[in-house]
Design a protein around this motif. Structure first.
Motif, short mmCIF file in Angstrom:
data_model
loop_
_atom_site.label_atom_id
_atom_site.label_comp_id
_atom_site.label_asym_id
_atom_site.label_seq_id
_atom_site.Cartn_x
_atom_site.Cartn_y
_atom_site.Cartn_z
N HIS A 13 -5.89 7.10 -33.23
CA HIS A 13 -6.60 6.70 -32.02
C HIS A 13 -5.93 5.51 -31.36
N GLY A 14 -5.37 4.61 -32.17
CA GLY A 14 -4.67 3.45 -31.61
C GLY A 14 -3.51 3.87 -30.73
N GLU A 15 -2.76 4.86 -31.18
CA GLU A 15 -1.64 5.36 -30.38
C GLU A 15 -2.14 6.00 -29.09
N ALA A 16 -3.23 6.75 -29.18
CA ALA A 16 -3.79 7.39 -27.98
C ALA A 16 -4.28 6.34 -26.98
N TRP A 17 -4.94 5.28 -27.48
CA TRP A 17 -5.40 4.21 -26.60
C TRP A 17 -4.21 3.53 -25.92
N SER A 18 -3.14 3.29 -26.68
CA SER A 18 -1.95 2.65 -26.10
C SER A 18 -1.36 3.51 -24.99
N ARG A 19 -1.27 4.80 -25.22
CA ARG A 19 -0.74 5.71 -24.19
C ARG A 19 -1.61 5.67 -22.94
N LEU A 20 -2.92 5.69 -23.13
CA LEU A 20 -3.83 5.66 -21.98
C LEU A 20 -3.67 4.36 -21.20
N LEU A 21 -3.68 3.24 -21.89
CA LEU A 21 -3.62 1.95 -21.20
C LEU A 21 -2.25 1.67 -20.60
N ASP A 22 -1.19 2.25 -21.19
CA ASP A 22 0.15 2.11 -20.61
C ASP A 22 0.23 2.73 -19.22
N LYS A 23 -0.65 3.67 -18.93
CA LYS A 23 -0.68 4.34 -17.62
C LYS A 23 -1.35 3.48 -16.56
N ASP A 24 -1.90 2.31 -16.97
CA ASP A 24 -2.60 1.40 -16.06
C ASP A 24 -3.63 2.18 -15.23
N PRO A 25 -4.64 2.75 -15.90
CA PRO A 25 -5.60 3.60 -15.18
C PRO A 25 -6.41 2.80 -14.16
#
Length: 96
Positions: A13-25
């Motif tokens: 989940h940590g990796e998934a959160w990092s990917r999401l936040l890297d997109k600057d939603p």
């Protein structure tokens, strides 16, 4: 689920959160959750992120209550304490 399995899931989940936040939603962008029963929830990403943080805090508090009830001193779960322990927060005393 045992602690080892839970830890592995959390790491993923940590990796998934990092990917999401890297997109600057965009916090105001509305995300629609479609459920199998045909229902939907429409909510901005900012509300969803805030709820995820709140949800985790709620569970940590519940665990601390359970530990205290069992006579076990719960760990310090304050985010500032975690940051200091992890070396990501430091304090500089006032100069005299």
């Amino acid at each position: 689920m045992g602690l080892r399995e839970l830890g592995a899931v959390m790491e993923g989940h940590g990796e998934a959160w990092s990917r999401l936040l890297d997109k600057d939603p965009d916090p105001n962008a509305v995300l629609v959750r479609h459920r199998d029963d045909g229902s939907e929830t429409h909510a901005p990403i900012g509300i969803r992120l805030a709820q995820a943080l709140h949800h985790g805090t709620d569970h940590r508090s519940q665990i601390c209550t359970a530990l205290t009830t069992l006579g076990v001193e719960p760990p310090d779960i304050d985010v500032w304490a975690f940051g200091a322990q992890d070396g990501r927060v430091s304090e500089t005393p006032p100069s005299t």
